[in-house]
Scaffold this motif. Sequence first.
Motif, PDB file in Angstrom:
ATOM      1  N   SER A 170      -4.724   0.284  -8.257  1.00 45.36           N
ATOM      2  CA  SER A 170      -3.863  -0.041  -7.116  1.00 45.36           C
ATOM      3  C   SER A 170      -3.172   1.244  -6.664  1.00 45.36           C
ATOM      4  N   TRP A 171      -2.552   1.214  -5.497  1.00 37.94           N
ATOM      5  CA  TRP A 171      -1.841   2.399  -5.018  1.00 37.94           C
ATOM      6  C   TRP A 171      -0.714   2.780  -5.986  1.00 37.94           C
ATOM      7  N   GLU A 172      -0.007   1.787  -6.472  1.00 38.13           N
ATOM      8  CA  GLU A 172       1.098   2.057  -7.394  1.00 38.13           C
ATOM      9  C   GLU A 172       0.579   2.658  -8.702  1.00 38.13           C
ATOM     10  N   GLU A 173      -0.557   2.159  -9.182  1.00 34.11           N
ATOM     11  CA  GLU A 173      -1.158   2.711 -10.405  1.00 34.11           C
ATOM     12  C   GLU A 173      -1.617   4.146 -10.182  1.00 34.11           C
ATOM     13  N   LEU A 174      -2.156   4.435  -9.014  1.00 32.56           N
ATOM     14  CA  LEU A 174      -2.587   5.803  -8.716  1.00 32.56           C
ATOM     15  C   LEU A 174      -1.393   6.748  -8.676  1.00 32.56           C
ATOM     16  N   GLU A 175      -0.344   6.340  -8.015  1.00 28.97           N
ATOM     17  CA  GLU A 175       0.859   7.173  -7.987  1.00 28.97           C
ATOM     18  C   GLU A 175       1.387   7.415  -9.402  1.00 28.97           C
ATOM     19  N   ALA A 176       1.350   6.389 -10.234  1.00 33.06           N
ATOM     20  CA  ALA A 176       1.893   6.504 -11.580  1.00 33.06           C
ATOM     21  C   ALA A 176       1.061   7.448 -12.447  1.00 33.06           C
ATOM     22  N   HIS A 202      -8.510  -0.345   0.386  1.00 32.07           N
ATOM     23  CA  HIS A 202      -7.967  -0.884  -0.865  1.00 32.07           C
ATOM     24  C   HIS A 202      -6.543  -0.387  -1.099  1.00 32.07           C
ATOM     25  N   PHE A 203      -6.327   0.882  -0.820  1.00 32.61           N
ATOM     26  CA  PHE A 203      -5.000   1.456  -1.056  1.00 32.61           C
ATOM     27  C   PHE A 203      -3.995   1.069   0.023  1.00 32.61           C
ATOM     28  N   GLY A 204      -4.491   0.737   1.206  1.00 28.42           N
ATOM     29  CA  GLY A 204      -3.580   0.496   2.319  1.00 28.42           C
ATOM     30  C   GLY A 204      -2.910   1.765   2.780  1.00 28.42           C
ATOM     31  N   ARG A 205      -3.585   2.896   2.574  1.00 27.87           N
ATOM     32  CA  ARG A 205      -3.063   4.214   2.945  1.00 27.87           C
ATOM     33  C   ARG A 205      -4.179   5.022   3.602  1.00 27.87           C
ATOM     34  N   GLY A 206      -3.805   5.977   4.448  1.00 27.40           N
ATOM     35  CA  GLY A 206      -4.784   6.832   5.093  1.00 27.40           C
ATOM     36  C   GLY A 206      -5.264   7.935   4.177  1.00 27.40           C
TER      37      GLY A 206
END
Length: 401
Positions: free
Chosen positions: A168-174, A199-203
């Motif tokens: 997930s995006w949060e897991e990637l940031e972590a 999937h990330f909801g980010r560009g």
Amino acid sequence: MGATDEQKQRHRRLTAWRASGRVLARASADHTLAERLTALAADAGTAHDLGEWTDVYGDGVVAEVERRTADLLGMEAAAFFPTGTMAQQVALRCWAARTGSPVVALHPLSHPEVHERGALGSVSGLRTVHPATGPRQITADDVRGFPEPFGTLMLELPLRDAGFVLPSWEELEAVVAAARERDAVVHLDGARLWECTEHFGRGLQEVAALADSVYLSFYKSLDGLSGAVLAGSESLVDEARTWRHRYGGQLFQQYPAALSALLGLDRELPRLPSYVAHAKVVAEALADGFAESSVPWSRVHPRPPHTHQFQVWLPYASDVLDEVSVRQAEETGTTLFRRWFPAPAGPPGLSFTEVTVAAPGLEWTAGDVRDAVADFAVRLREAAAAPAPGGPAPEDLGSQA
């Protein structure tokens, strides 16, 4: 010299796939040389001025690919490489020199570990360590708890051999933050990063901003002929260009690959979100179709898919599944599955295939997928009931899961 059995089988598969009127995706190999060259010549003028002089050592259209990719990622610079294997090796050896550590932490299912014949150690003198195992992404806890120091953390997004899975995006940031806590740099194996944004909801720029360097491929998702880029800071890319020359990657002319890369950026990149969305429809219909069939066991992984690619697993030998798949294509004009492979671990008789949904797949409804699965399942049961002379008993082909 006559063709080998494998060459004959490959020709048979390519002929069946090319003749199929209904496919989920078309690969470069599904076309003849003439078809690919003719299409490139016809379309390249929409992406670049073909009145320019021929690109030599990357001074024209190759440089345009580099500039455009760097802009898309929001990074200072990018260097074009003939292969992603070379681009990634160069990136990791550059980081080893800069961090003072030859140790690269990465997943054991990542591309360098599975598909490059130990090149990081043999060619670049690097040593790899594995903070995690199993078909999943590396987590922040994996990084924090790993007992050995390392200079670079490499994350493959998506992790293909685990089923094209993403955090997930949060897991990637972590996990990136955990690497920073250990004073490690972060490199993204983004061969297929183009399709991860949904999937990330980010560009792309926001994803790339997490890393110190990013590698991307032009042929895996964008239908280019070949080629890759390594993007990062100006100083890193300058150093990478030096190593590219030393590795033999400073090609005299590679403008066909660069032109196809620009076409991919123009045409395929904007379509990828629709492919990712429809892959979820296809995957669910595949799962439903097998659940309604006589096949004893099946799995779609991940469910739902994280990108426009995912795996399907069945409890049959890969050669049986290959034969059924190509016969379905030959006899019905529908290619549902392409190649099947034995499971890398576990009991014998378990196989998987990779499914890609691209532009042709958008025409398939969920009902179309279920109908194709029903036909495939009937053919599979018939094949399993009639083994080759001297082969295993029919019940052995379909019950080992």
